[in-house]
Design a protein around this motif. Structure first.
Motif, PDB file in Angstrom:
ATOM      1  N   GLU A  79       0.922  -1.110   0.075  1.00  0.00           N
ATOM      2  CA  GLU A  79       0.051   0.093   0.076  1.00  0.00           C
ATOM      3  C   GLU A  79       0.793   1.386  -0.046  1.00  0.00           C
ATOM      4  OE1 GLU A  79      -2.461  -0.443   3.153  1.00  0.00           O
ATOM      5  OE2 GLU A  79      -4.057  -1.637   2.505  1.00  0.00           O
ATOM      6  N   ASP A  80       1.830   1.142   0.742  1.00  0.00           N
ATOM      7  CA  ASP A  80       2.815   2.427   0.873  1.00  0.00           C
ATOM      8  C   ASP A  80       3.471   2.563  -0.568  1.00  0.00           C
ATOM      9  OD1 ASP A  80       4.380   4.480   2.579  1.00  0.00           O
ATOM     10  OD2 ASP A  80       6.047   3.304   1.476  1.00  0.00           O
ATOM     11  N   ILE A  81       3.973   1.678  -1.109  1.00  0.00           N
ATOM     12  CA  ILE A  81       4.678   1.690  -2.636  1.00  0.00           C
ATOM     13  C   ILE A  81       3.416   2.204  -3.643  1.00  0.00           C
ATOM     14  CG2 ILE A  81       5.540   0.231  -4.511  1.00  0.00           C
ATOM     15  CD1 ILE A  81       6.644  -1.470  -2.455  1.00  0.00           C
ATOM     16  N   SER A  82       2.284   1.901  -3.445  1.00  0.00           N
ATOM     17  CA  SER A  82       0.983   2.337  -4.246  1.00  0.00           C
ATOM     18  C   SER A  82       0.782   3.839  -4.210  1.00  0.00           C
ATOM     19  CB  SER A  82      -0.256   1.502  -3.998  1.00  0.00           C
ATOM     20  OG  SER A  82      -1.203   1.925  -4.902  1.00  0.00           O
ATOM     21  N   ARG A  83       1.064   4.322  -2.805  1.00  0.00           N
ATOM     22  CA  ARG A  83       0.807   5.794  -2.484  1.00  0.00           C
ATOM     23  C   ARG A  83       1.983   6.574  -2.932  1.00  0.00           C
ATOM     24  NH1 ARG A  83       2.831   8.723   1.279  1.00  0.00           N
ATOM     25  NH2 ARG A  83       3.448   6.883   2.344  1.00  0.00           N
ATOM     26  N   ARG A  84       3.049   5.808  -2.708  1.00  0.00           N
ATOM     27  CA  ARG A  84       4.460   6.831  -3.287  1.00  0.00           C
ATOM     28  C   ARG A  84       4.406   6.901  -4.744  1.00  0.00           C
ATOM     29  NH1 ARG A  84       8.041   7.550   0.804  1.00  0.00           N
ATOM     30  NH2 ARG A  84       7.716   6.657   3.012  1.00  0.00           N
ATOM     31  N   SER A  85       4.177   5.858  -5.599  1.00  0.00           N
ATOM     32  CA  SER A  85       4.139   5.995  -6.941  1.00  0.00           C
ATOM     33  C   SER A  85       3.081   6.377  -7.907  1.00  0.00           C
ATOM     34  CB  SER A  85       4.733   4.324  -7.690  1.00  0.00           C
ATOM     35  OG  SER A  85       3.580   3.619  -7.140  1.00  0.00           O
ATOM     36  N   GLY A  86       1.938   6.598  -7.272  1.00  0.00           N
ATOM     37  CA  GLY A  86       0.749   6.783  -7.737  1.00  0.00           C
ATOM     38  C   GLY A  86       0.072   5.684  -8.485  1.00  0.00           C
ATOM     39  N   LEU A  87       0.621   4.454  -8.503  1.00  0.00           N
ATOM     40  CA  LEU A  87       0.221   3.404  -9.238  1.00  0.00           C
ATOM     41  C   LEU A  87      -1.011   2.478  -8.392  1.00  0.00           C
ATOM     42  CD1 LEU A  87       3.555   1.873 -10.207  1.00  0.00           C
ATOM     43  CD2 LEU A  87       1.746   2.650 -11.765  1.00  0.00           C
ATOM     44  N   ASP A  88      -1.749   1.936  -8.844  1.00  0.00           N
ATOM     45  CA  ASP A  88      -2.856   1.126  -8.498  1.00  0.00           C
ATOM     46  C   ASP A  88      -2.350  -0.119  -8.403  1.00  0.00           C
ATOM     47  OD1 ASP A  88      -5.262  -0.402  -7.614  1.00  0.00           O
ATOM     48  OD2 ASP A  88      -6.290   0.223  -9.511  1.00  0.00           O
ATOM     49  N   ILE A  89      -1.824  -0.550  -7.464  1.00  0.00           N
ATOM     50  CA  ILE A  89      -1.110  -1.980  -7.081  1.00  0.00           C
ATOM     51  C   ILE A  89      -2.050  -2.837  -6.009  1.00  0.00           C
ATOM     52  CG2 ILE A  89       0.773  -3.127  -6.167  1.00  0.00           C
ATOM     53  CD1 ILE A  89       2.524  -0.487  -6.449  1.00  0.00           C
ATOM     54  N   ARG A  90      -2.354  -3.954  -6.585  1.00  0.00           N
ATOM     55  CA  ARG A  90      -3.212  -4.957  -5.777  1.00  0.00           C
ATOM     56  C   ARG A  90      -2.913  -6.123  -5.716  1.00  0.00           C
ATOM     57  NH1 ARG A  90      -9.276  -3.642  -8.583  1.00  0.00           N
ATOM     58  NH2 ARG A  90      -8.854  -1.299  -8.965  1.00  0.00           N
ATOM     59  N   ILE A  91      -2.909  -6.725  -4.596  1.00  0.00           N
ATOM     60  CA  ILE A  91      -2.971  -8.226  -4.254  1.00  0.00           C
ATOM     61  C   ILE A  91      -3.834  -9.200  -4.647  1.00  0.00           C
ATOM     62  CG2 ILE A  91      -2.479  -9.689  -2.279  1.00  0.00           C
ATOM     63  CD1 ILE A  91      -1.387  -7.379  -0.567  1.00  0.00           C
ATOM     64  N   ASN A  92      -3.559 -10.050  -5.436  1.00  0.00           N
ATOM     65  CA  ASN A  92      -4.465 -11.205  -5.841  1.00  0.00           C
ATOM     66  C   ASN A  92      -4.479 -12.247  -4.842  1.00  0.00           C
ATOM     67  OD1 ASN A  92      -5.564 -13.638  -6.829  1.00  0.00           O
ATOM     68  ND2 ASN A  92      -5.213 -12.784  -9.012  1.00  0.00           N
ATOM     69  N   SER A  93      -5.407 -11.903  -3.715  1.00  0.00           N
ATOM     70  CA  SER A  93      -5.529 -12.811  -2.721  1.00  0.00           C
ATOM     71  C   SER A  93      -5.808 -14.547  -2.871  1.00  0.00           C
ATOM     72  CB  SER A  93      -6.718 -12.403  -1.923  1.00  0.00           C
ATOM     73  OG  SER A  93      -6.452 -10.908  -1.371  1.00  0.00           O
ATOM     74  N   LYS A  94      -6.355 -14.660  -4.241  1.00  0.00           N
ATOM     75  CA  LYS A  94      -6.436 -16.258  -4.482  1.00  0.00           C
ATOM     76  C   LYS A  94      -5.151 -16.710  -4.916  1.00  0.00           C
ATOM     77  CE  LYS A  94      -9.496 -18.795  -7.425  1.00  0.00           C
ATOM     78  NZ  LYS A  94      -8.275 -19.588  -8.286  1.00  0.00           N
ATOM     79  N   SER A  95      -4.223 -15.808  -5.704  1.00  0.00           N
ATOM     80  CA  SER A  95      -3.012 -16.176  -5.946  1.00  0.00           C
ATOM     81  C   SER A  95      -2.090 -16.568  -4.809  1.00  0.00           C
ATOM     82  CB  SER A  95      -2.322 -15.197  -6.986  1.00  0.00           C
ATOM     83  OG  SER A  95      -0.961 -15.708  -7.387  1.00  0.00           O
ATOM     84  N   LEU A  96      -2.172 -15.628  -3.975  1.00  0.00           N
ATOM     85  CA  LEU A  96      -1.447 -15.747  -2.806  1.00  0.00           C
ATOM     86  C   LEU A  96      -1.615 -16.919  -1.775  1.00  0.00           C
ATOM     87  CD1 LEU A  96      -0.280 -13.016  -3.416  1.00  0.00           C
ATOM     88  CD2 LEU A  96      -0.098 -12.191  -1.049  1.00  0.00           C
ATOM     89  N   GLU A  97      -3.118 -17.152  -1.607  1.00  0.00           N
ATOM     90  CA  GLU A  97      -3.614 -18.116  -0.940  1.00  0.00           C
ATOM     91  C   GLU A  97      -3.177 -19.543  -1.428  1.00  0.00           C
ATOM     92  OE1 GLU A  97      -7.889 -19.961   0.185  1.00  0.00           O
ATOM     93  OE2 GLU A  97      -7.866 -18.122  -0.416  1.00  0.00           O
ATOM     94  N   GLU A  98      -3.062 -19.785  -2.830  1.00  0.00           N
ATOM     95  CA  GLU A  98      -2.855 -20.696  -3.432  1.00  0.00           C
ATOM     96  C   GLU A  98      -1.299 -21.123  -3.235  1.00  0.00           C
ATOM     97  OE1 GLU A  98      -3.976 -20.500  -7.359  1.00  0.00           O
ATOM     98  OE2 GLU A  98      -6.285 -20.865  -6.887  1.00  0.00           O
ATOM     99  N   SER A  99      -0.536 -20.047  -3.102  1.00  0.00           N
ATOM    100  CA  SER A  99       0.895 -20.194  -2.885  1.00  0.00           C
ATOM    101  C   SER A  99       1.299 -20.235  -1.331  1.00  0.00           C
ATOM    102  CB  SER A  99       1.771 -19.016  -3.674  1.00  0.00           C
ATOM    103  OG  SER A  99       1.198 -17.882  -3.322  1.00  0.00           O
ATOM    104  N   ALA A 100       0.383 -20.067  -0.511  1.00  0.00           N
ATOM    105  CA  ALA A 100       0.668 -20.208   0.870  1.00  0.00           C
ATOM    106  C   ALA A 100       1.285 -19.152   1.450  1.00  0.00           C
ATOM    107  CB  ALA A 100       1.188 -21.612   1.329  1.00  0.00           C
ATOM    108  N   VAL A 101       0.942 -17.853   0.961  1.00  0.00           N
ATOM    109  CA  VAL A 101       1.910 -16.610   1.328  1.00  0.00           C
ATOM    110  C   VAL A 101       0.840 -15.733   2.119  1.00  0.00           C
ATOM    111  CG1 VAL A 101       2.748 -14.528   0.540  1.00  0.00           C
ATOM    112  CG2 VAL A 101       3.595 -16.500  -0.561  1.00  0.00           C
ATOM    113  N   ASN A 102       1.284 -15.466   3.446  1.00  0.00           N
ATOM    114  CA  ASN A 102       0.349 -14.556   4.299  1.00  0.00           C
ATOM    115  C   ASN A 102       0.866 -13.081   3.957  1.00  0.00           C
ATOM    116  OD1 ASN A 102      -1.001 -13.344   6.230  1.00  0.00           O
ATOM    117  ND2 ASN A 102      -0.226 -14.540   8.106  1.00  0.00           N
TER     118      ASN A 102
END
Length: 552
Positions: free
Chosen positions: A261-284
């Protein structure tokens, strides 16, 4: 500045590279800055246009779906989203209950998303993070649950006359299609998509989105510039520019999602987490991270941060998405490289240089998922993560600078041999073994009259194969005759271990192609690789790697 790389272990291009010179000799060269329109020998180098930069997906679908609009959903029900899409496009949205026993309301799907003067189909595409897919048919938007069942397929026809007139062959187009349009979806890869060609017309049976990507690829093949994305919104160019802007960050035990979120704010980019992809790869996403980087590109900061969790970033549907490195978003791009390779030999050398310098472990040739092919010399097609495409584009730009100041050199005789392994039916292996030394570069093979020649053939037996009317089914061990006796048709296979020059292996591939297909199907040396009957296994000699299966 190189674009962000989607794999934490990708190899970034250095100023000193192993590149292909104008006459296809592989040497180490250093980048230079002076640029001219002709080579030092006076040979005119083609001018490569920058346009078109992309094939806009919104132009390949109904205009209503590509309409730019503004909307914001805050924890809205999926039914509310469907209702808005229906009223905004004039197309009814139908959730196909026949593939899902429970209603969407009972699924508990709530949407938080927005469009800011952006196309409506982006919102539909983003539903994939909620496990939903969509397609358009008969003026109806259908939404289905992505539950592993085969998606809806239709048959469309494509006129290839324009491409055939431009020097492409039907086989080259088909092979490029299989490699750059949803490669895992074709029947040859275990999917449901099929195709057939009748004259200038290509019939393809595949999913809605694969049809769109295929339209984009064919359009890009017919009209492309230095780098043309085959199916990518023009809005993404601005995002790529923003990824090269510089930021500084300092994270001290900050949760991963907060850092993003901080990188998104500093860059002005819309950066999103694909929760489904992270869940499938067991990343919290709440794991703490500590990182301090000053005055570096956004892409570099993301790469360092995400590599710790085997994650990567990719541009998709107007945003930068954080996904697993094991399943990165892949895109197709067509590159005009007429100034870098004039024939099949130079195309192959350029391909090998790229594969050795950029994300070398991730190409299909080496067991990865990225593809590179030349449907004809001077036209390169890539299928890989968008960051890799940008890395390759930067490499080629560097090469162009060097090429314009390089002196052409005469081709040199081949001195190194490669070892390739060709798997085939035993009867065919016997014929090929005796045929090769007399039909393909006879002076290259070692025998009593030519004891100093380097070419050799060793024939060894391998596993038997069970065949039915469709071809090979399983491999059987010779030590299990009881199993073999229960099966109708078992063929013995052999491996020809052939050591010879690369040019010999190319001729062998052509011969095997003719033995299998006759004259009815043209052999493409830029795409056929070193293919053997039934594929092959990699081998090496003299520091060079050979692959019996090529790209196929």
């Amino acid at each position: 500045m190189l674009s962000h790389s989607p794999f934490p272990y990708s190899i970034h291009v250095q100023l000193v590279l192993t590149l292909v010179l104008w006459q296809s000799n592989l040497v180490f060269i250093a980048a230079q800055t002076s640029v001219s329109s002709t080579s030092p020998s006076g040979v005119e180098i083609p001018i490569i246009p920058d346009e078109p930069k992309t094939v806009d997906p919104s132009l390949l679908m109904p205009a209503e779906l590509g309409k730019l609009t503004k909307v914001k959903f805050d924890h809205s029900t999926i039914e509310d989203v469907f209702a808005w899409v229906g009223s905004s496009t004039g197309f009814p949205v139908v959730f196909d209950e026949d593939q899902n026993s429970t209603s969407t309301r009972n699924q508990g799907i709530y949407i938080t998303d927005s469009l800011d003067n952006e196309p409506i189909f982006w919102l539909l595409n983003r539903l994939s993070q909620y496990g939903l897919n969509w397609h358009f048919e008969d003026d109806i938007i259908h939404v289905v649950k992505n539950d592993g069942e085969p998606l809806f397929v239709t048959t469309n026809s494509y006129n290839l006359a324009e491409l055939l007139d431009k020097g492409f062959t039907g086989q080259q187009i088909l092979t490029t299609m299989e490699q750059a349009v949803c490669p895992d979806g074709w029947q040859s890869a275990g999917g449901v998509s099929t195709y057939s060609q009748l004259g200038d017309v290509l019939f393809v049976k595949t999913t809605y989105h694969a049809h769109l990507e295929l339209q984009g690829l064919l359009q890009a093949l017919g009209n492309h510039g230095r780098r043309t994305w085959a199916y990518d919104p023009p809005q993404h160019e601005k995002i790529r520019e923003q990824l090269n802007s510089k930021i500084s960050v300092r994270f001290d035990n900050l949760p991963l999602y907060r850092a993003i979120e901080d990188i998104s704010r500093r860059s002005g980019l819309d950066i999103r987490i694909n929760s489904k992809s992270l869940e499938e790869s067991a990343v919290n996403a709440r794991q703490p991270v500590s990182l301090t980087i000053n005055d570096r590109s956004v892409s570099a900061v993301l790469s360092v941060l995400l590599s710790r969790f085997e994650l990567t970033s990719a541009i998709r549907n107007g945003a930068v998405w954080i996904v697993s490195s094991e399943a990165p978003y892949m895109v197709a791009a067509v590159l005009d490289v007429r100034d870098l390779c004039r024939d099949a030999k130079e195309a192959k050398a350029l391909q090998e240089a790229i594969q050795s310098q950029v994300s070398s472990d991730n190409w299909v040739t080496y067991g990865g998922s990225m593809n590179i092919c030349f449907p004809k010399p001077g036209t390169m097609v890539l299928y890989c993560a968008d960051g890799v495409v940008s890395d390759i584009d930067n490499l080629l730009q560097l090469y162009r600078q060097v090429l314009r100041t390089s002196k052409p050199r005469d081709s040199v005789a081949e001195t190194e041999v490669e070892t390739h392994y060709y798997v085939m039916d035993s009867v065919l292996a016997s014929s090929v073994e005796s045929l090769l030394p007399t039909r393909i570069q006879p002076k290259s093979w070692k025998n009593e009259q030519q004891p100093n020649a380097l070419g050799t053939i060793v024939r060894v037996a391998t596993e038997s194969s069970l065949y039915d009317h469709r071809g090979p089914i399983v491999a059987l061990s010779k030590t299990n005759p009881e199993q073999e006796s229960k099966l109708a048709m078992v063929k013995q296979r052999d491996v020809l271990i052939i050591e010879n020059f690369p040019s010999v292996h190319l001729e062998i591939a052509r011969l095997l192609h003719l033995l299998r297909n006759g004259d009815g199907e043209q052999f493409s040396q830029t795409m056929g690789g070193m293919g053997g009957m039934g594929g092959g296994m990699g081998g090496s000699a003299g520091g060079a790697m050979g692959f019996g299966g090529g790209f196929m």
